[in-house]
Design an enzyme around this catalytic site. Structure first.
Site, short mmCIF file in Angstrom:
data_model
loop_
_atom_site.label_atom_id
_atom_site.label_comp_id
_atom_site.label_asym_id
_atom_site.label_seq_id
_atom_site.Cartn_x
_atom_site.Cartn_y
_atom_site.Cartn_z
N SER A 143 0.88 -1.18 0.00
CA SER A 143 0.00 0.00 0.00
C SER A 143 0.91 1.22 0.00
O SER A 143 2.09 1.12 0.38
CB SER A 143 -0.83 0.00 1.28
OG SER A 143 -1.45 1.26 1.48
N TYR A 156 -2.33 -1.25 10.54
CA TYR A 156 -2.26 -1.50 9.09
C TYR A 156 -0.96 -0.92 8.52
O TYR A 156 -0.26 -1.59 7.74
CB TYR A 156 -3.48 -0.85 8.43
CG TYR A 156 -3.61 -1.04 6.94
CD1 TYR A 156 -4.03 -2.25 6.39
CD2 TYR A 156 -3.34 0.01 6.06
CE1 TYR A 156 -4.18 -2.40 5.01
CE2 TYR A 156 -3.48 -0.13 4.68
CZ TYR A 156 -3.90 -1.34 4.16
OH TYR A 156 -4.05 -1.49 2.80
P1 NAD Z 1 -10.90 -6.66 -0.35
O1 NAD Z 1 -11.49 -6.56 1.00
O2 NAD Z 1 -11.80 -6.85 -1.51
O3 NAD Z 1 -9.80 -7.80 -0.44
C1 NAD Z 1 -9.19 -8.39 0.66
C2 NAD Z 1 -9.31 -9.88 0.47
O4 NAD Z 1 -8.57 -10.55 1.48
C3 NAD Z 1 -10.76 -10.37 0.57
O5 NAD Z 1 -11.03 -11.25 -0.49
C4 NAD Z 1 -10.78 -11.10 1.89
O6 NAD Z 1 -11.74 -12.15 1.95
C5 NAD Z 1 -9.37 -11.64 1.92
N1 NAD Z 1 -8.96 -12.06 3.27
C6 NAD Z 1 -9.10 -11.39 4.44
N2 NAD Z 1 -8.63 -12.14 5.44
C7 NAD Z 1 -8.17 -13.30 4.90
C8 NAD Z 1 -7.57 -14.46 5.42
N3 NAD Z 1 -7.32 -14.59 6.73
N4 NAD Z 1 -7.26 -15.46 4.56
C9 NAD Z 1 -7.50 -15.35 3.23
N5 NAD Z 1 -8.07 -14.26 2.69
C10 NAD Z 1 -8.39 -13.25 3.51
O7 NAD Z 1 -10.05 -5.33 -0.53
P2 NAD Z 1 -8.92 -4.96 -1.61
O8 NAD Z 1 -8.89 -3.49 -1.66
O9 NAD Z 1 -9.09 -5.73 -2.85
O10 NAD Z 1 -7.60 -5.43 -0.84
C11 NAD Z 1 -6.62 -6.27 -1.43
C12 NAD Z 1 -5.25 -5.84 -0.95
O11 NAD Z 1 -4.96 -4.54 -1.43
C13 NAD Z 1 -5.13 -5.76 0.58
O12 NAD Z 1 -3.88 -6.27 0.98
C14 NAD Z 1 -5.18 -4.26 0.84
O13 NAD Z 1 -4.51 -3.90 2.01
C15 NAD Z 1 -4.48 -3.75 -0.39
N6 NAD Z 1 -4.72 -2.34 -0.68
C16 NAD Z 1 -5.98 -1.90 -0.96
C17 NAD Z 1 -6.19 -0.56 -1.22
C18 NAD Z 1 -7.53 0.00 -1.53
O14 NAD Z 1 -7.68 1.24 -1.51
N7 NAD Z 1 -8.53 -0.80 -1.83
C19 NAD Z 1 -5.09 0.33 -1.18
C20 NAD Z 1 -3.83 -0.16 -0.89
C21 NAD Z 1 -3.65 -1.50 -0.64
#
Ligand code: NAD
Length: 255
Positions: A143, A156
């Site tokens: 991130s 986080y």
């Molecule tokens: P999201 O909530 O759709 O995706 C997160 C996924 O992780 C979900 O499918 C969830 O079920 C899964 N998950 C959670 N706990 C788990 C576990 N114990 N075992 C297996 N799977 C698990 O949100 P996203 O935005 O797609 O996030 C994906 C990644 O991107 C994350 O690491 C998040 O920190 C990162 N990220 C997101 C953003 C944003 O703005 N959306 C920005 C920077 C980084």
């Protein structure tokens, strides 16, 4: 196709950025293990989409905070598709709590799901890649908050900061094995993790105004970076992070 004969695992692969990565890698010809924790029906829908594209995938329920489950993902890649070439440590959660109000349980969960999973996901994937030979790619979805503080989301930020150093250190340790380790640092992306902001017009306008490109990213705009990092064009990139953040980390009011 660029990733033909490659096998990938994508953790948290049935929603948001993970789902977009699964589809991008599949479009490039990779066979995919789709890790998921919730919503098996959604995983099946994605598998069917990949079948329609002429690709192959398998959904595996696994909690990435548990080593045995991470091993289950690697075992599924090998038993179903014969090898493992690309590991995408994408699963993540946040608590939106500050240093003053984060509980021990919240802290442990954020560290386990984001950082411990990436550490052991890297270890398990790299062990398989070394065993089969020929190198590999490990892509950590970190991130902007691996480097850019987010007050009110302290644990986080710690976890993503840890992933930054995991990427750098494991990148050096694994370089002799031709295993490249790269982080992708998204800014704000329109996914379920941001629903509370996306559903609040005032909050969303405030966020959009802070982003030089004026909007959140679509998940596909992060997946395309991962698609590049998995391919031949990224053969000299390791131990570093690519930020895809619409300029937010360097935004300035011009003073
Ligand atoms: P999201 O909530 O759709 O995706 C997160 C996924 O992780 C979900 O499918 C969830 O079920 C899964 N998950 C959670 N706990 C788990 C576990 N114990 N075992 C297996 N799977 C698990 O949100 P996203 O935005 O797609 O996030 C994906 C990644 O991107 C994350 O690491 C998040 O920190 C990162 N990220 C997101 C953003 C944003 O703005 N959306 C920005 C920077 C980084």
């Amino acid at each position: 196709m660029a990733l033909e004969n490659k096998v990938a695992i994508v953790t948290g692969g049935n929603s948001g950025i993970g789902e977009a990565i699964v589809l991008e890698l599949a479009r490039q010809g990779a066979r995919i293990v789709i890790d998921y924790l919730f919503d098996p029906a959604m995983t099946e829908t994605i598998e069917k989409q990949i079948t329609k594209l002429g690709g192959q995938s398998i959904g595996v329920e696994a909690d990435v905070s548990k080593l045995a489950d991470l091993q289950k993902l690697a075992d599924a890649a090998v038993s179903r598709f014969g090898r493992l070439d690309i590991m995408v440590n994408n699963a993540g959660i946040e608590t939106r709590t500050s240093i003053l109000d984060t509980t021990e349980a919240q802290y442990d969960k954020v560290m386990d799901v984001n950082l411990k999973s990436a550490f052991f996901g890297t270890q398990i994937a790299a062990s398989q890649m070394i065993k089969q030979g020929g190198g590999g790619r490990i892509i950590n979805i970190t991130s902007v908050h691996e480097d850019w503080p987010m007050p009110g989301n302290t644990a986080y930020c710690l976890a993503k900061g840890g992933m930054r150093m995991l990427t750098r250190t494991a990148g050096l340790e694994l370089a002799p094995h031709k295993i490249l380790v790269v982080g992708v640092g998204p800014g704000a992306v329109a996914t379920p993790i941001n629903l509370s902001t996306m559903n609040d017009p005032a909050k969303l306008a405030h966020l959009d105004a802070a982003i030089p490109l004026g909007r959140m990213a679509r998940p596909e705009e992060i997946a395309s970076v991962v698609g590049f990092l998995a391919g031949d064009g990224a053969s000299y990139l390791t131990a570093t992070t690519i930020f895809a953040d619409g300029g937010i980390m360097h935004s300035s009011i011009g003073l």
